[in-house]
Design an enzyme around this catalytic site. Structure first.
Site, PDB file in Angstrom:
ATOM      1  N   LYS A 115      22.655  39.181 -94.594  1.00 23.34           N
ATOM      2  CA  LYS A 115      22.832  38.422 -95.689  1.00 23.34           C
ATOM      3  C   LYS A 115      23.634  37.298 -95.022  1.00 23.34           C
ATOM      4  CE  LYS A 115      24.906  38.181-100.353  1.00 23.34           C
ATOM      5  NZ  LYS A 115      25.247  39.070-101.662  1.00 23.34           N
ATOM      6  N   ASP A 127      22.017  26.504 -98.482  1.00 23.65           N
ATOM      7  CA  ASP A 127      22.214  26.229 -97.198  1.00 23.65           C
ATOM      8  C   ASP A 127      22.007  27.455 -96.220  1.00 23.65           C
ATOM      9  OD1 ASP A 127      24.453  27.778 -97.634  1.00 23.65           O
ATOM     10  OD2 ASP A 127      25.790  26.478 -96.920  1.00 23.65           O
ATOM     11  N   GLY A 128      21.630  28.578 -97.039  1.00 30.49           N
ATOM     12  CA  GLY A 128      21.178  29.858 -96.319  1.00 30.49           C
ATOM     13  C   GLY A 128      22.473  30.449 -95.784  1.00 30.49           C
ATOM     14  N   ARG A 178      23.769  44.806 -94.618  1.00 25.16           N
ATOM     15  CA  ARG A 178      23.757  45.678 -95.850  1.00 25.16           C
ATOM     16  C   ARG A 178      22.874  46.682 -95.665  1.00 25.16           C
ATOM     17  NH1 ARG A 178      23.450  42.478-101.410  1.00 25.16           N
ATOM     18  NH2 ARG A 178      21.019  42.280-101.141  1.00 25.16           N
ATOM     19  N   ARG A 185      13.932  45.273-106.973  1.00 26.59           N
ATOM     20  CA  ARG A 185      14.784  45.052-107.955  1.00 26.59           C
ATOM     21  C   ARG A 185      13.772  44.858-109.201  1.00 26.59           C
ATOM     22  NH1 ARG A 185      18.737  41.234-105.438  1.00 26.59           N
ATOM     23  NH2 ARG A 185      18.294  41.370-103.085  1.00 26.59           N
ATOM     24  N   ASP A 254      17.272  39.830-111.291  1.00 23.74           N
ATOM     25  CA  ASP A 254      17.396  40.128-109.601  1.00 23.74           C
ATOM     26  C   ASP A 254      18.293  41.014-109.051  1.00 23.74           C
ATOM     27  OD1 ASP A 254      18.446  37.680-110.924  1.00 23.74           O
ATOM     28  OD2 ASP A 254      18.908  37.067-108.828  1.00 23.74           O
ATOM     29  N   ASN A 255      19.287  41.046-109.847  1.00 29.10           N
ATOM     30  CA  ASN A 255      20.543  41.828-109.234  1.00 29.10           C
ATOM     31  C   ASN A 255      20.702  43.436-109.796  1.00 29.10           C
ATOM     32  OD1 ASN A 255      21.297  39.798-107.675  1.00 29.10           O
ATOM     33  ND2 ASN A 255      22.513  39.087-109.429  1.00 29.10           N
ATOM     34  N   ASP A 264      24.578  43.282-105.012  1.00 27.24           N
ATOM     35  CA  ASP A 264      25.096  42.131-105.237  1.00 27.24           C
ATOM     36  C   ASP A 264      26.503  41.935-105.655  1.00 27.24           C
ATOM     37  OD1 ASP A 264      23.292  40.874-103.710  1.00 27.24           O
ATOM     38  OD2 ASP A 264      22.005  40.189-105.372  1.00 27.24           O
TER      39      ASP A 264
HETATM   40  P1  AMP Z   1      22.981  35.618-105.987  1.00 30.14           P
HETATM   41  O1  AMP Z   1      23.611  34.921-106.814  1.00 30.14           O
HETATM   42  O2  AMP Z   1      23.801  35.792-104.593  1.00 30.14           O
HETATM   43  O3  AMP Z   1      22.232  36.947-106.513  1.00 30.14           O
HETATM   44  O4  AMP Z   1      21.781  34.698-105.537  1.00 30.14           O
HETATM   45  C1  AMP Z   1      20.715  34.100-106.326  1.00 30.14           C
HETATM   46  C2  AMP Z   1      19.609  33.550-105.769  1.00 30.14           C
HETATM   47  O5  AMP Z   1      20.104  32.323-104.921  1.00 30.14           O
HETATM   48  C3  AMP Z   1      18.924  34.324-104.636  1.00 30.14           C
HETATM   49  O6  AMP Z   1      17.594  33.932-104.543  1.00 30.14           O
HETATM   50  C4  AMP Z   1      19.458  33.960-103.275  1.00 30.14           C
HETATM   51  O7  AMP Z   1      18.975  34.020-102.196  1.00 30.14           O
HETATM   52  C5  AMP Z   1      19.898  32.547-103.624  1.00 30.14           C
HETATM   53  N1  AMP Z   1      21.070  31.816-102.819  1.00 30.14           N
HETATM   54  C6  AMP Z   1      22.379  32.027-103.182  1.00 30.14           C
HETATM   55  N2  AMP Z   1      23.199  31.441-102.353  1.00 30.14           N
HETATM   56  C7  AMP Z   1      22.185  30.893-101.470  1.00 30.14           C
HETATM   57  C8  AMP Z   1      22.436  29.847-100.331  1.00 30.14           C
HETATM   58  N3  AMP Z   1      23.655  29.525 -99.868  1.00 30.14           N
HETATM   59  N4  AMP Z   1      21.641  29.573 -99.512  1.00 30.14           N
HETATM   60  C9  AMP Z   1      20.224  29.894 -99.957  1.00 30.14           C
HETATM   61  N5  AMP Z   1      19.982  30.833-101.123  1.00 30.14           N
HETATM   62  C10 AMP Z   1      21.103  31.136-101.822  1.00 30.14           C
HETATM   63 MG    MG Z   2      21.327  38.409-105.912  1.00 27.78          MG
END
Ligand code: AMP
Ligand code: MG
Length: 492
Positions: A115, A127-128, A178, A185, A254-255, A264
């Site tokens: 992650k 930004d990934g 992780r 999910r 999704d979580n 998450d």
């Molecule tokens: P999360 O809130 O971590 O469960 O993420 C929700 C969605 O947003 C998922 O599809 C994640 O992959 C995407 N996501 C969260 N933060 C980033 C980030 N900095 N860059 C790209 N995708 C993100």
């Molecule tokens: Mg998530």
């Protein structure tokens, strides 16, 4: 004689083999100066991986995404999700990759996932990347949950990338590795079900049954049995959260896993003063994911899963809906059974008695009315049982109300046998230490400034939550008033 280097991980890729259509093959972005911050040696041993080899440069290169273990195909997994009730058709791993699956020393298949490893085709505007603080947060809270006996994904390591990540300020970047029973999910099913390819949902459901609910394959209706399996593990999971005062904070579909593991760790946090309306997440304005809403929200999410399975359950929609509704309707009872079993254990009651429900409800009402710290309140009960009520009484603004309750409770426990044994059993289910918000924040702030000492100390406390140790009183106490109202953030 030369000895061939042992591969660090022998990774399998069953997800990739069996679930074409639910991922994009992808490579991690390079980390310019990878440096290991924390390694989970216990988990490494469970995976059958040599911790020293993982900590060596070749190991860190894998944990940072700079090197891909031979023979594996990293993928970004596709999923959809209901976020705060609204449907997003395409989420997926925007900043994460599934490296593959490890068969651990118990023969269990575990996902190894990165992650913060760079943008993927699912990144949308992101930004990934991930920052050190939130990744260490996921590490420490996951370990705290595991030590509390709660099913959870776990972090194997956090590696600093040596790269800055732009958030409100520039923060040091990190990659978390992780380990999960799987990353399937509810949102994975939602994505598959809207692909216009009935065979895809079936393949996914068959994969989920084989991996997580193998008993379902023997059932008359395997897909209904899969739904029942997920309903049951989630009822059990959310009951366990409630029993320790854990608030997930972002229970989007999704979580929510098919395996029943917590996943998450974003805006999650532990409640201090008992109040079912407690919310920490800065974006949860309506309190949708408040502590007390977690059971009905879990059931709502499971209804989204059920919808995706209807065509598999029966060709006749009315028949399928009736069967799925029955299974979903069993959630509240299942939840209540798990929860009250856990509550009775917290109060030292091993066998079931008519009056137990009222004792539990009355104690919770007292904790709420007097805003007593949930964790300290339960932990103090074992001393009260053995005749030292001072610790418990000191937590109540009006201790006389507690005294009256405690008298009824002691009378009830007189049929439970040796009180010392009962008190010891209570101390094995009522933690002395939880991940206190002010302690977590203090540790993450120091780690962001490159001092990992407070983090490591906190971790040592939290991996033995039931083992009260002299000198650690400050870790057991709630936040001081000047810490203020706690807010957590999703933008990690
Ligand atoms: P999360 O809130 O971590 O469960 O993420 C929700 C969605 O947003 C998922 O599809 C994640 O992959 C995407 N996501 C969260 N933060 C980033 C980030 N900095 N860059 C790209 N995708 C993100
Ligand atoms: Mg998530």
């Amino acid at each position: 004689m030369s000895v061939a280097a042992q591969p660090l991980f022998a990774l399998d890729n069953s997800y990739v083999r069996e679930l074409d259509g639910l991922y994009e093959a992808w490579q991690a972005a390079p980390a310019p100066a990878a440096r290991l911050l924390v390694l989970n040696e216990e988990l490494a041993a469970e995976l059958g991986v040599d911790a020293d080899a993982l900590a060596a440069p070749d190991g860190v290169a894998v944990l940072a995404g700079n090197d891909t273990p031979e023979g594996t195909t990293p993928v970004a997994q596709a999923y959809a999700g209901h976020q705060f009730g609204g449907y997003s058709p395409r989420l997926g791993d925007g900043r994460a990759l599934l490296l593959g699956e490890v068969l651990d020393v118990h023969g269990r298949r575990r996902d190894l996932h990165l992650k913060g490893s760079g943008r993927t085709p699912f990144a949308r505007g992101g930004d990934g990347k991930a920052a050190v603080g939130p990744m260490l947060r996921e590490y420490v809270i996951g370990e705290a949950m595991h030590a509390l006996g709660i099913p959870t994904t776990r972090a194997l390591a956090v590696v600093a990338t040596g790269e800055g990540v732009a958030r409100e300020t520039l923060l040091p970047g990190a990659v978390l590795s992780r380990v999960a029973a799987s990353h399937l999910r509810v949102g994975t099913f939602e994505y598959a079900a809207r692909r216009d390819d009935p065979a895809l949902v079936r393949r996914l459901a068959d994969y989920a049954i084989a991996r997580h609910h193998p008993g379902a394959s023997e059932a008359e209706d395997p897909y209904l049995a899969l739904l029942e399996g997920v309903v049951d593990v989630q009822a059990s999971l959310v009951a366990r959260w409630m029993l320790v005062g854990f608030i997930h904070g972002v229970m989007n579909t999704d979580n929510m896993t098919i395996s029943g593991e917590t996943i998450d760790y974003g805006p999650c946090a532990f409640m201090e003063a008992f109040d079912p309306a407690t919310v920490f997440s800065s974006i949860d304005h309506g309190g949708r994911y408040a502590y007390g809403n977690q059971p009905p929200i879990a059931q709502w999410n499971l209804a989204r899963l059920a919808e995706t399975l209807l065509p598999l359950i029966d060709a006749d929609t009315d028949t399928a809906v009736a069967a799925a509704t029955d299974v979903l309707g069993s959630f509240p009872d299942r939840f209540h059974r798990y929860w009250s079993h856990g509550m009775r254990a917290k109060l030292g009651m091993t066998h079931d008695r008519e009056e137990d429900g009222a004792l539990i409800d009355d104690l919770l009402a007292l904790l709420r009315a007097q805003r007593v710290d949930y964790t300290s309140g339960f932990r103090a009960l074992s001393s009260a049982l053995l005749g030292d009520a001072a610790r418990a009484r000191s937590l109540f603004a009006e201790p006389s109300a507690f005294d009256a309750w405690a008298e009824r409770w002691r009378a009830r426990l007189s049929s439970e046998g040796d009180l010392k044994t009962v008190a010891e059993a209570m101390d094995r289910v009522n933690p002395a230490y939880i991940a206190r918000n002010h302690r977590v924040e203090e540790a993450l702030a120091a780690a962001t400034g490159d001092d990992l000492e407070p983090f490591n100390r906190l971790l040592q406390v939290l991996v033995r939550p039931f083992d009260e140790r002299p000198g650690l009183e400050a870790y057991a106490a709630p936040a001081p008033p000047d810490f203020g109202e706690y807010r957590t953030f999703c933008g990690t």
